[in-house]
Design an enzyme around this catalytic site. Structure first.
Site, PDB file in Angstrom:
ATOM      1  CG  HIS A  24      24.085 -41.871 -27.606  1.00 48.36           C
ATOM      2  ND1 HIS A  24      24.950 -42.745 -27.684  1.00 48.36           N
ATOM      3  CD2 HIS A  24      25.325 -41.250 -27.747  1.00 48.36           C
ATOM      4  CE1 HIS A  24      25.993 -41.870 -28.422  1.00 48.36           C
ATOM      5  NE2 HIS A  24      26.242 -41.313 -28.043  1.00 48.36           N
ATOM      6  CB  SER A  38      29.866 -41.780 -28.444  1.00 50.58           C
ATOM      7  OG  SER A  38      28.845 -41.230 -28.903  1.00 50.58           O
ATOM      8  CG  ASP A  73      22.622 -45.143 -29.739  1.00 47.13           C
ATOM      9  OD1 ASP A  73      23.162 -44.317 -29.987  1.00 47.13           O
ATOM     10  OD2 ASP A  73      23.526 -45.347 -28.806  1.00 47.13           O
TER      11      ASP A  73
END
Length: 412
Positions: free
Chosen positions: A382, A192, A352
């Protein structure tokens, strides 16, 4: 009275069920577990919103509770020696395998940056501790997990500067020798926001004058790579998706740059670009860089451009340099700066908001001649890699980590 109590009880149960229930896309497994997990994140987000609204504590201050509740002590075990150290003033947690190779045999190393939108998260969170131990033990590798400073207390470029200082310190011949690391077998990785930092430092290191040691590979886990267009198909498809809805991701981006709420409002409506940043929209034109199968029913529409001027527009103009800085948005560099990058592993998840960032980067890296392994999880969401411990122990998390370790084994 008894009937009234029953009615209240039924009403509360109905409200609770309504609040918890969130439609989960069919391909995703362990749906009820994800519903309950997402309910926790949504509840914390609502609490953070009202806390800030009432002037009690700022939004990210409340969200930081995730970091605290997941914290564990970085202690050694029978397989891995763990130590907390400082690399050029930045705290790191170093994991070293206790099992030694042959005489004089050098080890691999992975520098890892945690996720959390540059605002939450930390090396001591149980999922990152779990990941570091598994990578170190399975690969016989040294893992350096970096505790960079977080926003909003420290806006961009501070988090980037922290991780870059660690990279520069570790990639010295003497330091690598201290940890018995092979200079030709060092990787950088992150998930991320950590994937953003990993991509950015890899690009920056290639341009560093006199830098003798470079990464052999980079591994980016559902990375966030650009802040210019926050309305790509994946942002639209997953705007109310589990764990990371669009509003939260936009909040992370805005907090990374500034605490000015005007910027957050502009980013929410995708009107935060000015003439300077608009010229780089060609690098995030998803109509060109996404396979047609991802276009769906969406029509490409370039983000609105706000002209310079007084008030909020003037503030956006001042922030434009951060928006287009490749240290913040690695997707924005020209092809010539991608060509010399090392072999890459890019993981994306279907459900995501950041899916398209990763896919566009894969497209551009391959076009520039970089060898890329793209692993896409059709049933992924995610943050899936984070859920490795009870009660949020998802099968997909262990599969993701297993595949990542396997790729390192074969390529590092």
């Amino acid at each position: 009275m008894r009937l009234g109590s029953i009615i209240v009880f039924v009403a509360l149960c109905s409200f609770t069920a309504y609040y918890i229930y969130e439609p989960i896309p069919e391909p995703i497994g362990e749906k009820w577990k994800l519903m309950l997990t997402d309910c926790f994140f949504r509840s914390l987000g609502h609490l953070a919103y009202f806390s800030e609204l009432l002037g009690l504590k700022d939004y990210m201050g409340v969200m930081h509770f995730i970091t605290v509740v997941e914290s564990v002590s970085p202690v050694s075990d029978k397989w891995v020696h763990v130590s907390v150290e400082k690399f050029d003033g930045v705290e790191v947690v170093v994991y070293q395998p206790k099992q030694q190779g042959g005489d004089g045999e050098l080890r691999r190393a992975v520098i890892y940056f945690h996720g959390g939108g540059w605002c939450v998260g930390g090396t001591r969170m149980a999922p990152y501790d779990f990941l570091a131990r598994q990578v170190s033990n399975d690969l016989g590798a040294v893992v350096v997990s970096v505790e960079y400073r977080l926003s909003p207390a420290h806006h961009f470029p501070t988090p980037f500067e922290d991780v870059y200082r660690v990279v520069k310190h570790f990639l010295q011949q003497g330091v690598l020798a201290q940890y018995s690391v092979d200079p030709k077998r060092v990787a950088v990785s992150g998930d991320s926001a950590g994937g953003n930092l990993a991509a950015a430092v890899t690009q920056q290191l290639q341009k560093e004058p006199g830098q003798q040691i470079h990464f052999k590979v980079q591994a980016l886990i559902y990375p966030v790579l650009q802040a210019l267009d926050l309305n790509t198909p994946s942002y639209q498809q997953n705007q109310n998706g589990p764990i990371l809805p669009r509003t939260l991701m936009v909040r992370f981006w805005s907090e990374y740059f500034t605490s000015d709420r005007a910027f957050f409002r502009a980013m929410m409506t995708n009107t935060h670009n000015n003439q300077e940043s608009a010229r780089l929209l060609k690098f995030v034109n998803w109509y060109d860089f996404l396979p047609k199968s991802y276009h769906g029913n969406y029509s490409y529409s370039a983000p609105a451009v706000t002209p310079g001027g007084a008030g909020e527009a003037k503030e956006l103009d001042a922030l434009s340099k951060s928006l287009i800085d490749p240290r913040a948005s690695p997707l924005l560099v020209p092809d010539t700066e991608l060509q010399s990058l090392p072999k890459a592993y890019v993981m994306t998840c279907e459900y995501d908001v950041l899916r398209d960032d990763g896919i566009m980067y894969v497209t551009r890296l391959r076009a520039a001649g970089v060898e890329v392994t793209h692993e896409h999880y059709e049933e992924g969401f995610h943050g899936a890699m984070m859920f490795t411990t009870w009660p949020t122990d998802f099968q997909i998390a262990h599969r993701i980590i297993g595949n990542l370790v396997k790729w390192f084994e074969e390529n590092l």
